[in-house]
Each structure stands twice: as structure tokens, then as C-alpha cells.
Design a protein around this motif. Structure first.
Motif, PDB file in Angstrom:
ATOM      1  N   ILE A  83       0.832  -1.204   0.000  1.00  0.00           N
ATOM      2  CA  ILE A  83       0.000   0.000   0.000  1.00  0.00           C
ATOM      3  C   ILE A  83       0.867   1.255   0.000  1.00  0.00           C
ATOM      4  N   VAL A  84       0.521   2.194  -0.877  1.00  0.00           N
ATOM      5  CA  VAL A  84       1.121   3.530  -0.881  1.00  0.00           C
ATOM      6  C   VAL A  84      -0.031   4.530  -0.861  1.00  0.00           C
ATOM      7  N   PHE A  85       0.116   5.594  -0.091  1.00  0.00           N
ATOM      8  CA  PHE A  85      -0.916   6.629  -0.022  1.00  0.00           C
ATOM      9  C   PHE A  85      -0.451   7.890  -0.756  1.00  0.00           C
ATOM     10  N   CYS A  86      -1.409   8.585  -1.353  1.00  0.00           N
ATOM     11  CA  CYS A  86      -1.127   9.863  -2.018  1.00  0.00           C
ATOM     12  C   CYS A  86      -2.283  10.804  -1.715  1.00  0.00           C
ATOM     13  N   ASP A  87      -1.994  12.072  -1.478  1.00  0.00           N
ATOM     14  CA  ASP A  87      -3.052  13.062  -1.275  1.00  0.00           C
ATOM     15  C   ASP A  87      -3.534  13.593  -2.616  1.00  0.00           C
ATOM     16  N   ALA A  88      -4.750  14.106  -2.627  1.00  0.00           N
ATOM     17  CA  ALA A  88      -5.397  14.494  -3.878  1.00  0.00           C
ATOM     18  C   ALA A  88      -4.872  15.791  -4.467  1.00  0.00           C
ATOM     19  N   ASP A  89      -3.960  16.469  -3.788  1.00  0.00           N
ATOM     20  CA  ASP A  89      -3.358  17.680  -4.364  1.00  0.00           C
ATOM     21  C   ASP A  89      -1.837  17.581  -4.440  1.00  0.00           C
ATOM     22  N   ASP A  90      -1.312  16.374  -4.264  1.00  0.00           N
ATOM     23  CA  ASP A  90       0.141  16.157  -4.318  1.00  0.00           C
ATOM     24  C   ASP A  90       0.518  15.325  -5.542  1.00  0.00           C
ATOM     25  N   GLU A  91       1.823  15.101  -5.712  1.00  0.00           N
ATOM     26  CA  GLU A  91       2.298  14.308  -6.847  1.00  0.00           C
ATOM     27  C   GLU A  91       3.385  13.320  -6.423  1.00  0.00           C
ATOM     28  N   MET A  92       3.289  12.123  -6.965  1.00  0.00           N
ATOM     29  CA  MET A  92       4.330  11.113  -6.785  1.00  0.00           C
ATOM     30  C   MET A  92       5.323  11.240  -7.930  1.00  0.00           C
ATOM     31  N   HIS A  93       6.612  11.144  -7.635  1.00  0.00           N
ATOM     32  CA  HIS A  93       7.607  11.117  -8.701  1.00  0.00           C
ATOM     33  C   HIS A  93       7.541   9.764  -9.402  1.00  0.00           C
ATOM     34  N   LYS A  94       7.907   9.745 -10.665  1.00  0.00           N
ATOM     35  CA  LYS A  94       7.657   8.566 -11.496  1.00  0.00           C
ATOM     36  C   LYS A  94       8.287   7.274 -10.977  1.00  0.00           C
ATOM     37  N   ASP A  95       9.447   7.398 -10.334  1.00  0.00           N
ATOM     38  CA  ASP A  95      10.150   6.207  -9.849  1.00  0.00           C
ATOM     39  C   ASP A  95       9.821   5.866  -8.403  1.00  0.00           C
ATOM     40  N   MET A  96       8.853   6.534  -7.812  1.00  0.00           N
ATOM     41  CA  MET A  96       8.602   6.359  -6.386  1.00  0.00           C
ATOM     42  C   MET A  96       8.274   4.906  -6.037  1.00  0.00           C
ATOM     43  N   CYS A  97       7.292   4.338  -6.689  1.00  0.00           N
ATOM     44  CA  CYS A  97       6.892   2.962  -6.369  1.00  0.00           C
ATOM     45  C   CYS A  97       8.028   1.974  -6.649  1.00  0.00           C
ATOM     46  N   MET A  98       8.718   2.172  -7.741  1.00  0.00           N
ATOM     47  CA  MET A  98       9.822   1.287  -8.103  1.00  0.00           C
ATOM     48  C   MET A  98      10.890   1.282  -7.005  1.00  0.00           C
ATOM     49  N   LYS A  99      11.272   2.469  -6.547  1.00  0.00           N
ATOM     50  CA  LYS A  99      12.350   2.561  -5.563  1.00  0.00           C
ATOM     51  C   LYS A  99      11.913   2.112  -4.173  1.00  0.00           C
ATOM     52  N   LEU A 100      10.683   2.417  -3.796  1.00  0.00           N
ATOM     53  CA  LEU A 100      10.186   1.953  -2.502  1.00  0.00           C
ATOM     54  C   LEU A 100      10.065   0.432  -2.479  1.00  0.00           C
ATOM     55  N   PHE A 101       9.517  -0.126  -3.559  1.00  0.00           N
ATOM     56  CA  PHE A 101       9.331  -1.582  -3.629  1.00  0.00           C
ATOM     57  C   PHE A 101      10.674  -2.306  -3.658  1.00  0.00           C
ATOM     58  N   SER A 102      11.617  -1.795  -4.425  1.00  0.00           N
ATOM     59  CA  SER A 102      12.943  -2.423  -4.519  1.00  0.00           C
ATOM     60  C   SER A 102      13.624  -2.464  -3.157  1.00  0.00           C
ATOM     61  N   ALA A 103      13.559  -1.350  -2.425  1.00  0.00           N
ATOM     62  CA  ALA A 103      14.174  -1.304  -1.100  1.00  0.00           C
ATOM     63  C   ALA A 103      13.471  -2.250  -0.140  1.00  0.00           C
ATOM     64  N   LEU A 104      12.150  -2.317  -0.243  1.00  0.00           N
ATOM     65  CA  LEU A 104      11.376  -3.204   0.632  1.00  0.00           C
ATOM     66  C   LEU A 104      11.772  -4.662   0.421  1.00  0.00           C
ATOM     67  N   GLN A 105      11.941  -5.045  -0.837  1.00  0.00           N
ATOM     68  CA  GLN A 105      12.293  -6.422  -1.166  1.00  0.00           C
ATOM     69  C   GLN A 105      13.750  -6.740  -0.808  1.00  0.00           C
ATOM     70  N   GLN A 106      14.637  -5.832  -1.130  1.00  0.00           N
ATOM     71  CA  GLN A 106      16.060  -6.087  -0.909  1.00  0.00           C
ATOM     72  C   GLN A 106      16.431  -6.115   0.570  1.00  0.00           C
ATOM     73  N   LYS A 107      15.790  -5.268   1.351  1.00  0.00           N
ATOM     74  CA  LYS A 107      16.172  -5.147   2.758  1.00  0.00           C
ATOM     75  C   LYS A 107      15.321  -6.003   3.682  1.00  0.00           C
ATOM     76  N   ASP A 108      14.222  -6.564   3.174  1.00  0.00           N
ATOM     77  CA  ASP A 108      13.334  -7.406   3.979  1.00  0.00           C
ATOM     78  C   ASP A 108      12.895  -6.682   5.251  1.00  0.00           C
ATOM     79  N   VAL A 109      12.229  -5.535   5.051  1.00  0.00           N
ATOM     80  CA  VAL A 109      11.803  -4.688   6.165  1.00  0.00           C
ATOM     81  C   VAL A 109      10.288  -4.548   6.164  1.00  0.00           C
TER      82      VAL A 109
END
Length: 315
Positions: A83-109
Motif C-alpha cells: 500500500i502507498v498513499f497519495c493526497d489528492a493535491d500532491d504528486e508522486m515522482h515517477k520512480d517512487m513505487c519502483m524505488k520503494l518496492f525495490s528497497a522493501l524487497q532487498q532489505k526485507d523490512v
């Protein structure tokens, strides 16, 4: 799959940019879940039009129940394992999900926390990073520092594992529900990965956004303070310095308010409402603290004191 949850209420002017930033992620195994929380404007219609362009977009509408109710509804509809949350007046950078997911998988956190930037009314962008080394931390070892830096409270600079979410958002709380959700999620054994890349833009340039976003921080002060004290006690972390942590957090927000204000009169109002009470509290608590802390408090007060004098001069 990652489910990106976007609660929206009367956000017709900003929802498109938020939805696009979520749908156009470089990480493709996503769904974007927008919950229209009984908007009175064209928010729902804008999202339905965007759905024609983005198959990953799911749009739901429900009677107005508040942001916690909307997020809970989104969690119930979410099909993703993450799960990732975003507010209705903000913006996610294009690589956000990729980098968060990669770190989550690699570090097992249990959670990954990234940096973010604010976009002010005058066009100024300011980046925020946690100030700690990139890496993996037991929550007991970094929680206090993350609180001071303003990295615990936001939902939108994190990725969560859905199966670990045992408690949804407390719909009885009008303030502090985000912090409670994060604390409940981490528990006493949470492990987090910190990355200092700025992957999210927090927009305070929208009309009414200054009042909405900064006031929430101050109004939620006491509930958040109690939550923090209880949680630090549970983590067996000393709470004697929490007053300084909390004052530092409030001070940072006062500076942000002043920098984002449209006029000297607005700065004066901000200083009247927030700076003066914080200043009085800091001065009142000078007795019994070390000389070093006294000096630090004077330094913290100085920039806003200068702003206050300038406002008086301007009139």
C-alpha cells in the motif's frame, strides 16, 4: 501489486495531476484506487474521465465520512499486497513505487521511508530528508530522530505491507489519526529502511492549502504529543527530551507557514497564533535545563523573532 490509495474531497482542481502521477509510475504492477468522499464538485467526474485513459485506475464514490473513512474504504477495496498513499493535491515522482518496492524487497523490512519536497505558493520547492544514513533500522533506534524531522506523521512518503496492517484508521479521531496508524503498524518490533531520495511533492500552493495543511499540524499537537509519549514509553525510549523534539517540530512548521504566507498581515496572524504560544512555552521551561539547551532554544526563537519585528515595522 502495489495499491496506491488517493482519498479525495472537492479536489476537482488538483485530482488530475495526482492521479496521473500515480498512474504513470515506472513500476507497472499497480492499481490506483481513488475514493471520492462525497465531493460536491466534479471530482468524481474528472476521475471517471481519467479512467478511460488509465486502465489501472479504480474510482469509487461514497457518502462523506472524512479522510480516515475514505482511506479505510480504499484499504478494503485494495487488491495489492503493498500500500502507498497519495493526497489528492500532491504528486508522486515517477520512480517512487519502483524505488520503494525495490528497497522493501532487498532489505526485507516492514516499511520504507523516502524523502519529499514541498511546493509553495510562490513556486519555491524545498526538499526534506531524514538526516540519517541510508539503511535499515529497528524503530527504537531512529524513531525520535524521524519525529523531529517530520518523517513519522506523513503517510505519503512510505510503503506499507498490507498483511501487516492490523488496525485501520481511527474514524473517531479528527486529528492525529495518521500518526496513530503508523505507530500501530510499526508496533514495538518494526524494522524500517530509510532512503534519502526525494520521491514525493507535497503541494502547499493550492488555494486554502496553507490553512488546511499547516493548521492540522498545530491543531493535532496535543493528541500527537500524547501518542508520541505513550509510544516512546512502550519502546522504552526516554521521553524527557520530547518537549524539545516537539517544540523543534512546531518551530519548523511556523517557519514554513511564514515562508508560504501571501502577505505581511498573514505572517502576523501566523505569528500571533503559533509563534507567541511556542515562544512563551519555551521561555517558561528554561528553568532547570542545561546551558546548552538554553542556547539552542534562543537560537530556535531568533529567526521567527526577526520576522515578527519586520512585520511590526511593515505595519
Amino acid at each position: 501489486m502495489i495499491s496506491i490509495i488517493i482519498p479525495a474531497y472537492n479536489a476537482e482542481k488538483t485530482i488530475a495531476k495526482s492521479v496521473r502521477s500515480a498512474c504513470e509510475q515506472t513500476f507497472t504492477d499497480i492499481e490506483v484506487v481513488v475514493i471520492d468522499d462525497g465531493s460536491r464538485d466534479a471530482t468524481y467526474d474528472v476521475c471517471c474521465e481519467l479512467k478511460k485513459e488509465f486502465p489501472v485506475l479504480q474510482v469509487y464514490s461514497k457518502p462523506n465520512g472524512g479522510v480516515s473513512s475514505a482511506r479505510n474504504y480504499g484499504l478494503e477495496q485494495a487488491k495489492g499486497e503493498y500500500i502507498v498513499f497519495c493526497d489528492a493535491d500532491d504528486e508522486m515522482h515517477k520512480d517512487m513505487c519502483m524505488k520503494l518496492f525495490s528497497a522493501l524487497q532487498q532489505k526485507d523490512v516492514d516499511m520504507v521511508i523516502c524523502g519529499y519536497e514541498s511546493s509553495a505558493l510562490n513556486g519555491e520547492r524545498r526538499g526534506y530528508c531524514h538526516g540519517l544514513k541510508n539503511g535499515t533500522y529497528l524503530i527504537q533506534t531512529c524513531f525520535s530522530q524521524l519525529v523531529v524531522k517530520g518523517f513519522v506523521h506523513p503517510l505519503w512518503n512510505k510503503i506499507f505491507i498490507k498483511s501487516r496492517i492490523q488496525n485501520y484508521f481511527d474514524e473517531t479521531m479528527s486529528m492525529g489519526e495518521d500518526l496513530k496508524f503508523v505507530i500501530n503498524y510499526l508496533g514495538t518490533d518494526g524494522v524500517v529502511c530509510l532512503i534519502d531520495e526525494i520521491l514525493y511533492t507535497y503541494d502547499i500552493s493550492v488555494e486554502g492549502s496553507l490553512t488546511k495543511k499547516w493548521d492540522i499540524i498545530f491543531e493535532s499537537g496535543l493528541p500527537n504529543y500524547k501518542l508520541l509519549v505513550d509510544y516512546l514509553t512502550e519502546l522504552n525510549i526516554k521521553t524527557e527530551d520530547l518537549n524539545d523534539y516537539f517544540i523543534a517540530l512546531i518551530w519548523g512548521q511556523v517557519v514554513g507557514c511564514c515562508k508560504s504566507a501571501k502577505s505581511p498581515s498573514e505572517i502576523k496572524e501566523i505569528l500571533k497564533q503559533y509563534y507567541i504560544p511556542v515562544r512563551n512555552s519555551m521561555i517558561r521551561n528554561l528553568k532547570g535545563i542545561t546551558y546548552k539547551k538554553k542556547v539552542m532554544r534562543v537560537i530556535m526563537l531568533f529567526p521567527i523573532g526577526v520576522m515578527s519585528c519586520l512585520c511590526r515595522m511593515i505595519g
